[in-house]
Design a protein around this motif. Sequence first.
Motif, short mmCIF file in Angstrom:
data_model
loop_
_atom_site.label_atom_id
_atom_site.label_comp_id
_atom_site.label_asym_id
_atom_site.label_seq_id
_atom_site.Cartn_x
_atom_site.Cartn_y
_atom_site.Cartn_z
N ASP A 140 0.82 -1.22 0.00
CA ASP A 140 0.00 0.00 0.00
C ASP A 140 0.85 1.27 0.00
OD1 ASP A 140 1.07 -0.15 2.52
OD2 ASP A 140 -0.84 -0.22 3.59
N GLY A 141 2.15 1.09 -0.23
CA GLY A 141 3.03 2.27 -0.27
C GLY A 141 3.36 2.81 1.10
N GLY A 142 2.94 2.10 2.15
CA GLY A 142 3.20 2.57 3.51
C GLY A 142 4.69 2.56 3.84
N GLN A 143 5.12 3.59 4.56
CA GLN A 143 6.52 3.68 5.01
C GLN A 143 6.52 3.99 6.50
OE1 GLN A 143 8.82 6.42 2.40
NE2 GLN A 143 6.87 6.64 1.33
N ALA A 144 5.84 3.17 7.29
CA ALA A 144 5.69 3.43 8.72
C ALA A 144 7.05 3.70 9.36
CB ALA A 144 5.03 2.25 9.41
N TYR A 145 7.10 4.72 10.21
CA TYR A 145 8.37 5.02 10.85
C TYR A 145 8.62 4.15 12.06
CZ TYR A 145 5.41 7.81 13.93
OH TYR A 145 4.42 8.23 14.80
N GLY A 146 7.68 3.29 12.42
CA GLY A 146 7.89 2.42 13.57
C GLY A 146 6.59 2.12 14.28
N ARG A 147 6.70 1.95 15.60
CA ARG A 147 5.55 1.55 16.40
C ARG A 147 5.58 2.34 17.70
NH1 ARG A 147 2.32 -2.61 18.11
NH2 ARG A 147 2.43 -3.72 16.13
N MET A 148 4.42 2.81 18.16
CA MET A 148 4.37 3.70 19.32
C MET A 148 4.08 2.99 20.63
SD MET A 148 5.14 6.54 18.05
CE MET A 148 4.85 7.63 19.45
N ARG A 149 3.55 1.79 20.58
CA ARG A 149 3.15 1.08 21.82
C ARG A 149 2.94 -0.38 21.46
NH1 ARG A 149 -2.47 1.94 22.92
NH2 ARG A 149 -2.09 0.26 24.39
N SER A 150 2.73 -1.22 22.47
CA SER A 150 2.44 -2.61 22.16
C SER A 150 0.99 -2.74 21.67
CB SER A 150 2.65 -3.49 23.40
OG SER A 150 1.89 -3.01 24.48
N PHE A 151 0.76 -3.76 20.87
CA PHE A 151 -0.57 -4.10 20.37
C PHE A 151 -1.20 -2.99 19.52
CE2 PHE A 151 0.16 -6.52 24.39
CZ PHE A 151 0.62 -7.65 23.75
N HIS A 152 -2.53 -2.79 19.61
CA HIS A 152 -3.21 -2.06 18.53
C HIS A 152 -3.87 -0.75 18.92
CE1 HIS A 152 -2.62 -6.17 17.38
NE2 HIS A 152 -3.69 -6.59 17.98
N GLY A 153 -3.88 -0.41 20.17
CA GLY A 153 -4.56 0.83 20.55
C GLY A 153 -5.44 0.61 21.77
N GLN A 154 -6.10 1.70 22.19
CA GLN A 154 -6.92 1.66 23.41
C GLN A 154 -8.32 1.14 23.08
OE1 GLN A 154 -4.47 2.02 25.49
NE2 GLN A 154 -4.82 3.93 26.60
N MET A 155 -8.40 -0.17 22.80
CA MET A 155 -9.67 -0.77 22.37
C MET A 155 -10.81 -0.44 23.33
SD MET A 155 -11.12 -2.59 20.15
CE MET A 155 -12.61 -3.54 19.98
N GLY A 156 -10.54 -0.54 24.62
CA GLY A 156 -11.60 -0.28 25.59
C GLY A 156 -12.14 1.14 25.45
N MET A 157 -11.28 2.06 25.03
CA MET A 157 -11.71 3.45 24.85
C MET A 157 -12.43 3.62 23.50
SD MET A 157 -10.86 4.82 27.59
CE MET A 157 -10.52 3.56 28.79
N PHE A 158 -12.00 2.86 22.49
CA PHE A 158 -12.68 2.94 21.19
C PHE A 158 -14.16 2.54 21.32
CE2 PHE A 158 -8.39 1.65 19.07
CZ PHE A 158 -7.88 2.91 19.33
N VAL A 159 -14.39 1.47 22.08
CA VAL A 159 -15.78 1.01 22.22
C VAL A 159 -16.63 2.09 22.90
CG1 VAL A 159 -17.28 -0.73 23.25
CG2 VAL A 159 -15.06 -1.41 22.31
#
Lengths: 125, 447, 526
Positions: C348-367
């Motif tokens: 997809d042409g992505g050039q991610a500069y890295g990773r900010m934290r473990s796993f995928h995000g604050q799922m409990g907050m997304f809900v």
Amino acid sequence: MSDVRFTKDHEWVRIEGDTATVGISEYAQEQLGDVVFVELPTVGADVEAGGDAAVVESVKAASEVYAPIGGTIVEVNEDLEATPGLVNESAEDAGWFWRMEISDADELEELMTTADYKAFLEGLD
Amino acid sequence: MRYLPHTAEDRRAMLQVIGVDAVDDLFVDVPRVAVLDDLVDLPNHRGELAVDRALTAIAAKNTPAGSVPFFVGAGAYRHHVPAAVDHLIQRSEFLTAYTPYQPEISQGTLQVLFEFQTQVALLTGMEVANASMYDGATACAEAVLMANRVTRRRRTVLSGGLHPQYRSVVETQSKFLDGEIVAGAPDPQGDENLADLIDDDTACVVAQNPTFFGHLHDLRDLAAACHAKGALLVVAVAETVSLGAVTPPGAMGADIVVAEGQSLGNALNFGGPYLGLFAAREKFVRQMPGRLCGETVDIEGRRGYVLTLSTREQHIRREKATSNICTNSGLCSLAFTIHLSLLGEDGFKHLAELNHAGACETAETLAGIPGVEVLNGTFFNEFTVRLPKPAAEVVDTLATQGVLAGVPVSRLLPDAGLDDLLLVATTETTEADDITALGRALEGVLS
Amino acid sequence: MSARSQAHSAGRGVDNDAPETMTTHSGHRGLQMEEPLIFEMGSTGRTGVDLPPVPEVASKLGGLARQGEIGLPALSEPQVVRHYVRVSQKNYAIDAGLYPLGSCTMKHNPRLNEKVARLPGFSDVHPLQPQSTVQGALEVIDTVAHWLITLTGLPGVAMSPAAGAHGELTGMMAIRAAHEARGDARKRILVPDSAHGTNPATAVLCGYQVDPVPSLANGRIDLEALKAKLDDDVAAIMLTNPNTCGLFEDQIIEVAEAIHAVGAYFYCDGANFNAIVGKVRPGDLGIDVMHLNLHKTFSTPHGGGGPGSGPVVMSAELTPFAPLPYVVKGADGLRLVETEADQAAAGDGGQAYGRMRSFHGQMGMFVRALAFMMSHGADGLRLVAEDSVLNANYVLARLKDVMTPAYRGPCMHEVLFDDSFLKDTGVTTLDFSKAMIDEGFHPMTVYFPLIVHGAMLTEPTESESKESMDVFIDTLRGLAADAKAGDTARFIGAPYLAPRRRLDETQAARKPRLRWTPEAPAEAAE
């Protein structure tokens, strides 16, 4: 009688022969309020005039203390580590920060005399 | 609308007091071209029942860990959280308070933070702890930055046993700062030697215990090697429950300990919010990141608590702050503290022993399956097995059979040539029947 | 002590006060319980859990079994529950009263959000389960992303940041990565002097130098001063809008044009998005990247200081540099791109500069945020913005004759007062705020922004009814009158009626006590 000079950033420097003792002024300690911590320079470190040399902290503020003149740190006031309140009680005497060997005495000419500093403070209010 | 109190009459009356005709008159400073005339292209409001139904339907598309034999870990662990924990953290006074900036009316939050900091210090064997960070990985990255400040050096050595995502976060955090990161190769056998990588420019070594692959190490020699070169030892713990059974990093010479605290009090939540623990030697306290709660007295001499040493933080120090962080995982740390208080000394150790024993039984079962090799001589509640097939395929097949068998190492380390390795975790929630089911299913898919 | 008695008699004119020396045998005062630390309550032999016996196994701890006592107390469940209930009662909370903490957006936290976040299909799901078993979780991330993109008019979003400041770092790193990808090494970030402290701290963590930009007398950024600082060494500006003075940057489009003209990016601190949600899209203003605090605009609970959640929306130009992980739509449903190898495979042409934290995000907050979004909808969110601005202006209109607004004209969702109305009264902003505590209110944000003397930043949020604001306003009018009338005692010693009076922060900082220790210190575990 030793010679005391002041900076616009409210440091004082007292000259005794080739060495100088540095601290913050009475006015500066009043502005800061209760001093809770002082981060002192390392003995042996070289500092330039106007360069960061120490940090003085109150509960709500942290201020850099700049070297009024250039030179080499020869002694720091270790009493401030246990009793930072000395800065409030005796800013221009027992609350000194460090002693240094003066590298260039001409730099002292840039600083204010006690009378100049007093006038400078009056201009601030 | 149920969350908005104003009636049309209220709004009219208020506009009249303000002295404008319409609410849009209050948006006069917004460039006219940027004010939307129409609603954005999203559905309009819905009642509680409708929202509840819609989200319940989405939730039903997931397979909850509790509904199947479950062995997934690798940095997040499914533990039983006592019912009292979730009840207490939903009390309005905890749930709907902000950061305790006004200590006189925030003693609840502050006292809990003080208890939390004490618990974290005791568990890790360290002298002081902060009020928590975002998660274990970000705490690890902050530890590296702190070690750079303390030692005034810029070189960091990462163990090959460090969780790959922790490693990524450390590397990312350091990416635009002038630091050097030396990372050991992934270490599934648990036999790396880091001492040779430490030199006079090294700020810190970061080791994980148990490692990502489950191995336990006595870190005393590594600590001595660090200290001989003037470097700090940072120890990461991805499973906090291990601290109930395993010698804590503080007793092995660690200078900074970071951990993922999710295991206590917090559900899996698909990865967040979690809870970074951060503990250190007291002499480094002024270089610590994050909030700190301290004890003091009020003007009547009564004991109380305040946020303290704030001059380290961004709201005072701005560009000279120790970190840009301006939050902690407050509610997650509260859950941690209540859970640990319910467990108590004996309960916490007992819980750890149950975890270990379950993992021992699981390892024994899997080791008896032809073609399966357990790599670990030591472990706590998670270990690595080598399979005769790619682990990702095996895990996917077993998922279709209703068994969540673990984490294929290749999911986190896709290019490391470790495609045949599987991480298997067991906790007190794993039942004997689950272990049997895993063994049977694995045997079936491998035969 | 004399101040206290004066305040009692002068404040209320009540004659039947408890005697000054009134003490109780228990140390409690009615419903206000004095509660020790849990470490001071523990004994041995009790437990708050019943665990099954440990099976006999050969230890695999390799000689590293933990030795000695940890030092945790032992208590039963009723003791633990009572302890934390009593401790909780020493907190002010939104559910208990108006919480006008400016810049923090202390709005109502709907309980539906808490309920749905606890559905086992969301809470009991592991981040590393096979992705075929978590399609609902990925759908939540994707749906929240869609709402954020639609509401902001920016096409990409990084969902993983754990808080607003973390989002800032995420967004600023994307800016640096984008510049570097072009071989364009820029060094400076422009930050207005009114900015949140996180802004300069974040810029430094990205290896940048901070160059402050002054504000005008009307509380907005000085566009001419800004233009004078612009050159091809400027990487970005970090601007909060609506800004920290509660004002909309009326020249924001000109700011964006000037920034873009030198090839720099426009980072917007989205802390105050609540004022414009559903009404103004930041993408239409020329903003390139902005974080959103889900705990502000979208009501996820503040929880005594976290956890937050800080997704970052981005322009098409910056999106390829967003960090891992992210969710994409594939033939088999939704899929996570969580490693560099995944990204290469995705093509997809992505050039991610890295990773900010473990796993995928604050799922409990997304809900929780999604429940809030769906409950309000496009129509309700627009009303959120309008009511929050209406409420702040109502407070402004009813207080401007007795307190001193720092700036003229309508404000956005929060109103900023300075301390000139307290001039020569002997009462400071701090004293005034502490007196509000005795009146049953949480103080507003004080002494921020730094550019206003004795600042009082007041944000009622859309959750407050007219009636509750009238009580609040009448109280502040009364206090302002007291200060001007020379009744300083009720301010200087305040609070008198809270669980604690003013605390000695100097002692706390000079001799830090950051944990409980037993009276006679035990030998270290070593």
